[in-house]
Design an enzyme around this catalytic site. Structure first.
Site, mmCIF file in Angstrom:
data_model
loop_
_atom_site.group_PDB
_atom_site.id
_atom_site.type_symbol
_atom_site.label_atom_id
_atom_site.label_comp_id
_atom_site.label_asym_id
_atom_site.label_seq_id
_atom_site.Cartn_x
_atom_site.Cartn_y
_atom_site.Cartn_z
ATOM 1 N N ASN A 88 0.812 -1.213 0.000
ATOM 2 C CA ASN A 88 0.000 0.000 0.000
ATOM 3 C C ASN A 88 0.844 1.261 0.000
ATOM 4 O O ASN A 88 1.924 1.313 0.583
ATOM 5 C CB ASN A 88 -0.957 -0.020 1.189
ATOM 6 C CG ASN A 88 -1.948 -1.158 1.066
ATOM 7 O OD1 ASN A 88 -2.069 -1.747 -0.009
ATOM 8 N ND2 ASN A 88 -2.624 -1.496 2.146
ATOM 9 N N ILE A 89 0.276 2.267 -0.628
ATOM 10 C CA ILE A 89 0.963 3.551 -0.754
ATOM 11 C C ILE A 89 0.145 4.637 -0.054
ATOM 12 O O ILE A 89 0.389 5.812 -0.247
ATOM 13 C CB ILE A 89 1.169 3.903 -2.249
ATOM 14 C CG1 ILE A 89 -0.149 3.730 -3.012
ATOM 15 C CG2 ILE A 89 2.276 3.045 -2.852
ATOM 16 C CD1 ILE A 89 -0.099 4.208 -4.443
ATOM 17 N N HIS A 107 5.801 -1.086 -2.616
ATOM 18 C CA HIS A 107 5.421 -0.334 -3.814
ATOM 19 C C HIS A 107 5.657 1.159 -3.628
ATOM 20 O O HIS A 107 5.021 1.991 -4.280
ATOM 21 C CB HIS A 107 3.970 -0.646 -4.201
ATOM 22 C CG HIS A 107 3.806 -2.027 -4.758
ATOM 23 N ND1 HIS A 107 2.596 -2.601 -5.064
ATOM 24 C CD2 HIS A 107 4.733 -2.984 -5.074
ATOM 25 C CE1 HIS A 107 2.771 -3.832 -5.533
ATOM 26 N NE2 HIS A 107 4.066 -4.091 -5.540
ATOM 27 N N CYS A 115 11.874 13.723 -9.649
ATOM 28 C CA CYS A 115 11.709 13.879 -11.098
ATOM 29 C C CYS A 115 11.883 12.514 -11.771
ATOM 30 O O CYS A 115 12.822 11.783 -11.449
ATOM 31 C CB CYS A 115 12.761 14.859 -11.600
ATOM 32 S SG CYS A 115 12.850 14.932 -13.394
ATOM 33 N N CYS A 139 9.999 19.445 -12.933
ATOM 34 C CA CYS A 139 11.293 19.565 -12.258
ATOM 35 C C CYS A 139 11.907 20.947 -12.482
ATOM 36 O O CYS A 139 11.937 21.450 -13.598
ATOM 37 C CB CYS A 139 12.216 18.484 -12.822
ATOM 38 S SG CYS A 139 13.865 18.493 -12.149
ATOM 39 N N CYS A 142 15.275 20.115 -14.790
ATOM 40 C CA CYS A 142 15.266 19.638 -16.187
ATOM 41 C C CYS A 142 13.876 19.676 -16.833
ATOM 42 O O CYS A 142 13.715 19.201 -17.956
ATOM 43 C CB CYS A 142 15.829 18.217 -16.252
ATOM 44 S SG CYS A 142 14.659 16.969 -15.688
ATOM 45 N N ASN A 204 -8.967 -12.454 4.108
ATOM 46 C CA ASN A 204 -9.365 -11.848 2.824
ATOM 47 C C ASN A 204 -10.787 -12.270 2.451
ATOM 48 O O ASN A 204 -11.288 -13.281 2.950
ATOM 49 C CB ASN A 204 -8.390 -12.313 1.718
ATOM 50 C CG ASN A 204 -8.266 -11.329 0.582
ATOM 51 O OD1 ASN A 204 -8.155 -10.138 0.813
ATOM 52 N ND2 ASN A 204 -8.310 -11.803 -0.646
ATOM 53 N N ASP A 206 -11.583 -13.347 -0.553
ATOM 54 C CA ASP A 206 -11.488 -14.527 -1.434
ATOM 55 C C ASP A 206 -10.230 -15.312 -1.121
ATOM 56 O O ASP A 206 -9.261 -14.775 -0.598
ATOM 57 C CB ASP A 206 -11.396 -14.114 -2.920
ATOM 58 C CG ASP A 206 -11.918 -12.724 -3.160
ATOM 59 O OD1 ASP A 206 -13.131 -12.568 -3.145
ATOM 60 O OD2 ASP A 206 -11.091 -11.787 -3.336
#
Ligand code: OAD
Length: 255
Positions: A88-89, A107, A115, A139, A142, A204, A206
């Site tokens: 998870n983020i 992740h 950048c 950025c 660049c 879970n 499933d």
């Protein structure tokens, strides 16, 4: 190990649940296929779908941890957690207080940004402000596109995942897998790195991955938090989980 299913009780959609998952709700972006929203090559051509998704998703803007996250925090407090590997983020593990040395965000993370061309670090606060104002961040050095340091399809996972996952899973005496379809590799593979007789528990909706095929597998199908509440009840941890949940509730003010 955990996935998006642990955060649905916080109000965050998972990716693959039919109807409610992120991938079934992206039609407004006219993507060639749903996963394109998290693909590096697509982002280079069109960053808007991701930025628009990120706008509602930014950690700490709309969401708080729930019983699932506090259960893991409680395992840590009781000295039972060797490591949490999460896909998870949403940053809810950090908000729940799980310490960085116990947490591998496989992740990536919304905690920092850079950048995509020259890799120069970019202020996550500036990125957040710009995304919330529908500005596409670029950025200063660049002019490349900026994104949070989350892993897109087409990018390698953080070194810490490869350095620690195999060792931790090999020597674990219990693996708990919560809220993931186990469809995305290499993350999904760590469930199978445990020794053949190491007990594994799946929480879970499933049955997923290879769960159910080994002698000491247990599967608790259904709502994650309902299962965790039962486990906590058996362990005598219910009050502690309740206290942790209450501690982090937003304070309501009277007008
Ligand atoms: P998925 O959406 O693929 O799977 C979530 C799982 O949690 C499904 O099996 C759901 O049935 C289950 N679930 C959801 N809410 C639940 C609840 N309250 N109780 C019980 N089960 C519940 O999410 P992930 O496996 O985390 O990658 O997805 C893996 C990766 O695919 C993500 O990290 C993301 C995505 O593309 C990237 O963005 C790189």
């Amino acid at each position: 190990m955990s996935g998006a299913g642990i955060s649905t009780a916080s109000g965050i959609q998972d990716f693959r649940s039919p109807g409610s998952g992120v991938y079934d709700n992206l039609s407004k972006y006219n993507l060639p296929y749903p996963e394109a929203v998290f693909e590096l090559e697509y982002f280079k051509k069109n960053p808007k779908p991701f930025n628009s998704w990120a706008k509602q998703f930014f950690p700490g803007v709309n969401y708080l941890p729930n019983t699932g996250h506090y259960f893991i925090k409680l395992l840590e407090e009781k000295g039972k957690l060797s490591k949490l590997f999460t896909q998870n983020i949403d940053g809810l593990e950090r908000i729940a207080g799980i310490k960085e040395d116990k947490l591998v965000e496989a992740h990536g993370t919304f905690n920092s940004a850079s950048c995509i061309s020259c890799k120069e670090a970019y202020s996550i606060q500036t990125l957040k402000t710009q995304i919330l104002e529908d500005i596409t961040p670029t950025c200063h050095k660049c002019q490349g596109l900026i994104k949070p340091n989350i892993i897109f399809f087409g990018e390698p996972l953080p070194g810490r995942f490869f350095d620690e996952a195999e060792f931790d899973c090999m020597f674990a005496d219990l693996l708990i897998c919560i809220g993931t379809s186990l469809e995305v590799y290499p993350f999904a593979g760590i469930a199978d790195v445990t020794r053949h007789t190491t007990p594994r528990i799946l929480l879970n909706n499933d049955l997923v991955g290879s769960f159910g095929t080994r002698p000491n597998d247990s599967v608790l199908l259904g709502d994650i938090n309902a299962s965790i509440e039962k486990i906590c009840d058996r362990l005598g941890w219910s009050q502690q989980i309740l206290d942790m949940n209450n501690l982090n509730k937003p304070i309501k003010t009277c007008s």
